[in-house]
Design a protein around this motif. Structure first.
Motif, PDB file in Angstrom:
ATOM      1  N   VAL A 181      24.086  36.303  51.047  1.00 35.38           N
ATOM      2  CA  VAL A 181      25.248  36.477  51.921  1.00 35.38           C
ATOM      3  C   VAL A 181      26.051  35.202  52.113  1.00 35.38           C
ATOM      4  N   LEU A 182      25.410  34.051  52.341  1.00 35.92           N
ATOM      5  CA  LEU A 182      26.176  32.827  52.541  1.00 35.92           C
ATOM      6  C   LEU A 182      26.888  32.422  51.263  1.00 35.92           C
ATOM      7  N   GLU A 183      26.235  32.616  50.136  1.00 34.02           N
ATOM      8  CA  GLU A 183      26.845  32.252  48.859  1.00 34.02           C
ATOM      9  C   GLU A 183      28.058  33.131  48.553  1.00 34.02           C
ATOM     10  N   ILE A 184      27.956  34.439  48.815  1.00 39.46           N
ATOM     11  CA  ILE A 184      29.099  35.302  48.527  1.00 39.46           C
ATOM     12  C   ILE A 184      30.244  35.024  49.500  1.00 39.46           C
ATOM     13  N   ALA A 185      29.926  34.681  50.738  1.00 40.92           N
ATOM     14  CA  ALA A 185      30.990  34.329  51.688  1.00 40.92           C
ATOM     15  C   ALA A 185      31.707  33.062  51.234  1.00 40.92           C
ATOM     16  N   ASP A 186      30.937  32.064  50.797  1.00 41.04           N
ATOM     17  CA  ASP A 186      31.537  30.846  50.241  1.00 41.04           C
ATOM     18  C   ASP A 186      32.409  31.182  49.033  1.00 41.04           C
ATOM     19  N   ASN A 187      31.866  31.989  48.134  1.00 44.20           N
ATOM     20  CA  ASN A 187      32.601  32.329  46.917  1.00 44.20           C
ATOM     21  C   ASN A 187      33.888  33.090  47.236  1.00 44.20           C
ATOM     22  N   ALA A 188      33.828  33.963  48.231  1.00 45.19           N
ATOM     23  CA  ALA A 188      35.001  34.757  48.585  1.00 45.19           C
ATOM     24  C   ALA A 188      36.121  33.890  49.139  1.00 45.19           C
ATOM     25  N   VAL A 189      35.758  32.914  49.977  1.00 44.94           N
ATOM     26  CA  VAL A 189      36.764  31.985  50.496  1.00 44.94           C
ATOM     27  C   VAL A 189      37.318  31.114  49.371  1.00 44.94           C
ATOM     28  N   LEU A 190      36.440  30.615  48.531  1.00 48.78           N
ATOM     29  CA  LEU A 190      36.876  29.730  47.449  1.00 48.78           C
ATOM     30  C   LEU A 190      37.652  30.488  46.373  1.00 48.78           C
ATOM     31  N   PHE A 191      37.420  31.788  46.255  1.00 45.97           N
ATOM     32  CA  PHE A 191      38.212  32.580  45.311  1.00 45.97           C
ATOM     33  C   PHE A 191      39.689  32.580  45.720  1.00 45.97           C
ATOM     34  N   LYS A 192      39.934  32.653  47.014  1.00 44.58           N
ATOM     35  CA  LYS A 192      41.326  32.590  47.484  1.00 44.58           C
ATOM     36  C   LYS A 192      41.941  31.236  47.112  1.00 44.58           C
ATOM     37  N   TYR A 193      41.180  30.176  47.298  1.00 43.30           N
ATOM     38  CA  TYR A 193      41.657  28.837  46.933  1.00 43.30           C
ATOM     39  C   TYR A 193      41.907  28.744  45.429  1.00 43.30           C
ATOM     40  N   LEU A 194      40.969  29.297  44.656  1.00 50.06           N
ATOM     41  CA  LEU A 194      41.086  29.295  43.196  1.00 50.06           C
ATOM     42  C   LEU A 194      42.367  29.996  42.750  1.00 50.06           C
ATOM     43  N   THR A 195      42.572  31.229  43.203  1.00 43.85           N
ATOM     44  CA  THR A 195      43.715  32.005  42.722  1.00 43.85           C
ATOM     45  C   THR A 195      45.040  31.386  43.139  1.00 43.85           C
ATOM     46  N   LYS A 196      45.111  30.871  44.351  1.00 48.62           N
ATOM     47  CA  LYS A 196      46.358  30.255  44.804  1.00 48.62           C
ATOM     48  C   LYS A 196      46.643  28.960  44.036  1.00 48.62           C
ATOM     49  N   SER A 197      45.611  28.204  43.741  1.00 48.16           N
ATOM     50  CA  SER A 197      45.787  26.959  42.991  1.00 48.16           C
ATOM     51  C   SER A 197      46.212  27.237  41.557  1.00 48.16           C
ATOM     52  N   VAL A 198      45.515  28.170  40.910  1.00 49.67           N
ATOM     53  CA  VAL A 198      45.848  28.522  39.533  1.00 49.67           C
ATOM     54  C   VAL A 198      47.225  29.190  39.487  1.00 49.67           C
ATOM     55  N   GLY A 199      47.506  30.025  40.463  1.00 44.72           N
ATOM     56  CA  GLY A 199      48.785  30.712  40.500  1.00 44.72           C
ATOM     57  C   GLY A 199      49.964  29.765  40.533  1.00 44.72           C
ATOM     58  N   MET A 200      49.849  28.688  41.275  1.00 47.07           N
ATOM     59  CA  MET A 200      50.957  27.735  41.370  1.00 47.07           C
ATOM     60  C   MET A 200      51.314  27.158  40.010  1.00 47.07           C
ATOM     61  N   LYS A 201      50.321  27.026  39.150  1.00 54.71           N
ATOM     62  CA  LYS A 201      50.576  26.456  37.828  1.00 54.71           C
ATOM     63  C   LYS A 201      51.192  27.469  36.863  1.00 54.71           C
ATOM     64  N   HIS A 202      51.200  28.744  37.288  1.00 54.42           N
ATOM     65  CA  HIS A 202      51.739  29.793  36.424  1.00 54.42           C
ATOM     66  C   HIS A 202      52.924  30.510  37.068  1.00 54.42           C
ATOM     67  N   GLY A 203      53.470  29.937  38.122  1.00 52.88           N
ATOM     68  CA  GLY A 203      54.625  30.548  38.756  1.00 52.88           C
ATOM     69  C   GLY A 203      54.312  31.822  39.508  1.00 52.88           C
ATOM     70  N   VAL A 204      53.094  31.929  40.011  1.00 51.88           N
ATOM     71  CA  VAL A 204      52.637  33.126  40.723  1.00 51.88           C
ATOM     72  C   VAL A 204      52.089  32.696  42.089  1.00 51.88           C
ATOM     73  N   ILE A 205      52.331  33.510  43.090  1.00 51.63           N
ATOM     74  CA  ILE A 205      51.781  33.216  44.416  1.00 51.63           C
ATOM     75  C   ILE A 205      50.874  34.367  44.840  1.00 51.63           C
ATOM     76  N   PRO A 206      49.574  34.303  44.574  1.00 46.79           N
ATOM     77  CA  PRO A 206      48.678  35.372  45.012  1.00 46.79           C
ATOM     78  C   PRO A 206      48.710  35.509  46.533  1.00 46.79           C
ATOM     79  N   SER A 207      48.884  36.733  47.006  1.00 49.15           N
ATOM     80  CA  SER A 207      48.944  36.986  48.441  1.00 49.15           C
ATOM     81  C   SER A 207      47.815  37.914  48.849  1.00 49.15           C
ATOM     82  N   PHE A 208      47.058  37.521  49.860  1.00 50.79           N
ATOM     83  CA  PHE A 208      45.975  38.331  50.385  1.00 50.79           C
ATOM     84  C   PHE A 208      46.408  39.086  51.639  1.00 50.79           C
ATOM     85  N   MET A 209      47.713  39.247  51.802  1.00 50.76           N
ATOM     86  CA  MET A 209      48.272  40.058  52.874  1.00 50.76           C
ATOM     87  C   MET A 209      47.788  41.497  52.707  1.00 50.76           C
ATOM     88  N   ALA A 210      47.325  42.103  53.789  1.00 47.94           N
ATOM     89  CA  ALA A 210      46.690  43.413  53.679  1.00 47.94           C
ATOM     90  C   ALA A 210      47.672  44.545  53.410  1.00 47.94           C
TER      91      ALA A 210
END
Length: 446
Positions: A181-210
């Motif tokens: 559980v702690l590892e998946i929670a860490d991974n889930a938060v860091l996935f948001k960081y990953l996608t937003k960081s990678v997205g900036m380099k490709h002209g994309v803004i991943p949004s986790f807006m519900a």
């Protein structure tokens, strides 16, 4: 949802527990977790660690620290001889950038956020048009970005099980690998960081807006959970001797291939889910996703059922999966959830159900009718942050029980949600402007 101020760096409307005007908005201690060490591959491999927060005076974990709460969940499960396992699925909306600056042989996307603000976050162009869930073609339109999530995620220690298009313009869904559980929670938060960081380099803004659009399904943050014993066996599954025909003492047919312990765990979630809704759906926008209910794949009632995507809790068990894959999918959270809080809420309620040996409080969804909803037999979940926060903060809320979150956490976190509700109530929206600017004061009937 921080200790003393919100995500836009504004202090909360009333004094809260951790950092406030009275204590001078003091620092708190950040304790580095060395086990989270990794390098950021898109930042020249700079070292990266996660931290947990401690009280500066007592040096004890803060009662509202997200990672601290999740560690408490693991400790409580250990007292039962159990270990918490989970997986997270994110549906993510991807608007394209609308402004870029070309410099030599590469593109700098540093004006992306500015461009969105200049457009007032409206009329955003999605990564791809139309609804194309599970498409083999649409991902090819943005192969570099799509594959970079896989490749850099692996280097950043975020294993991804699945990554594909989902229903909605520019929506991708990603399933993160099932783990502790702690590892998946860490991974889930860091996935948001990953996608937003990678997205900036490709002209994309991943949004986790519900809920990016009013007339389409929102973006979910589904959570899968189970418990294992000290041998690594899934305790939600049946023993081989019982598995052939299912459990004869199951309360309903839907739980026939779920162990008695799993049924108690399910009953615990159903018993308390309404009282922890702000932990599952923490934003004003998140509740707009629930308004459409099952029609938009966002259940908004206290319901469960075997392999039912219409229910708030989907039982995944034999005969559709092997016994070892038996688990519960909680379909209420949106992509804007805080995974530490959402996972903690689910496991704390489930463990409470086991400890109290709770019976299922209602019939499975397949036995419910439209008349049952109309008559109030089906318990509905709150569909606004204000209502959800009031329910969580009432004196007899299950969330306040010491075996769940306790008073300190509820008062602090509830105060942060009251702050967001206050900001929303003060806001004047485009919808109001369109409706009332010219016609306010005129009779509406014709």
């Amino acid at each position: 949802m921080g200790s003393g101020w919100d995500i836009h760096d504004a202090v909360y409307a009333r004094e809260l527990l951790i950092s406030n005007k009275q204590n001078g908005y003091r620092d708190i201690i950040a304790s580095i977790d060395l086990s989270t060490y990794r390098r950021i591959p898109w930042e020249d491999n700079v070292p990266f660690f996660l931290v947990s927060f401690l009280d500066p005076e007592t040096k004890q974990p803060l009662s509202v620290d997200p990672r601290g709460i999740t560690k408490i969940v693991s400790e409580r499960a250990a007292k039962f001889g159990r270990e918490c396992y989970a997986g997270v699925e994110y549906e993510v909306f991807h608007p394209l950038q609308v402004s870029a600056v070309r410099c030599a042989d590469h593109v700098l996307w540093h004006k992306t956020a500015t461009s969105l603000a200049e457009k007032k976050f409206t009329n955003l162009r999605p990564l791809t048009p139309g609804n194309h869930g599970y498409s083999l073609l649409r991902t090819q339109l943005n192969n570099e970005y799509f594959n970079a999530i896989f490749d850099l995620g692996r280097q950043f220690r975020i294993p991804i099980e699945g990554h594909h298009t989902e229903t909605g313009p520019g929506v991708l869904e990603t399933a993160l690998a099932y783990t502790k559980v702690l590892e998946i929670a860490d991974n889930a938060v860091l996935f948001k960081y990953l996608t937003k960081s990678v997205g900036m380099k490709h002209g994309v803004i991943p949004s986790f807006m519900a809920k990016p659009w009013g007339n389409l399904p929102g973006c979910s943050g589904h959570v899968h959970v189970s418990l294992r014993d000290n041998t690594g066996t899934n305790v939600f599954s049946l023993r081989e001797v019982d598995g052939k025909g299912g459990r004869k003492d199951a309360q309903y047919e839907d739980t026939r291939y779920l162990s008695q312990e799993g049924e108690w765990f399910l009953a615990g979630i159903l018993d308390g889910i309404a009282d922890v809704m702000p932990l599952l759906v923490p934003t004003v926008n998140g509740y707009k996703r629930l308004v459409g209910g099952e029609a938009f794949w966002a259940p908004n009632a206290v319901t469960y059922g075997y392999d039912s995507r219409a229910a708030s809790i989907r039982i995944i068990s034999p005969p559709s999966v092997p016994p070892s894959a038996t688990r519960l999918e909680i379909r209420v959270p949106g992509a804007d959830m805080n995974p530490y809080f959402a996972l903690s809420a689910i496991f704390l309620l489930g463990l409470r159900g086991i400890e109290k040996k709770l019976a299922l409080p209602c019939e499975p969804i397949r036995l419910l009718t439209a008349e049952d909803r109309a008559s109030g037999k089906v318990k509905m979940l709150p569909t606004s942050l204000e209502a959800a926060t009031q329910l969580m903060m009432r004196p007899d809320s299950i969330a306040r029980e010491s075996c769940v979150f306790g008073n300190d956490f509820v008062d602090h976190f509830g105060g942060t949600r009251e702050h967001e509700v206050r900001l929303w109530n003060q806001a004047v929206t485009d919808w109001e402007g369109q409706l009332y600017t010219l016609l306010s004061g005129f009779p509406s009937a014709r």
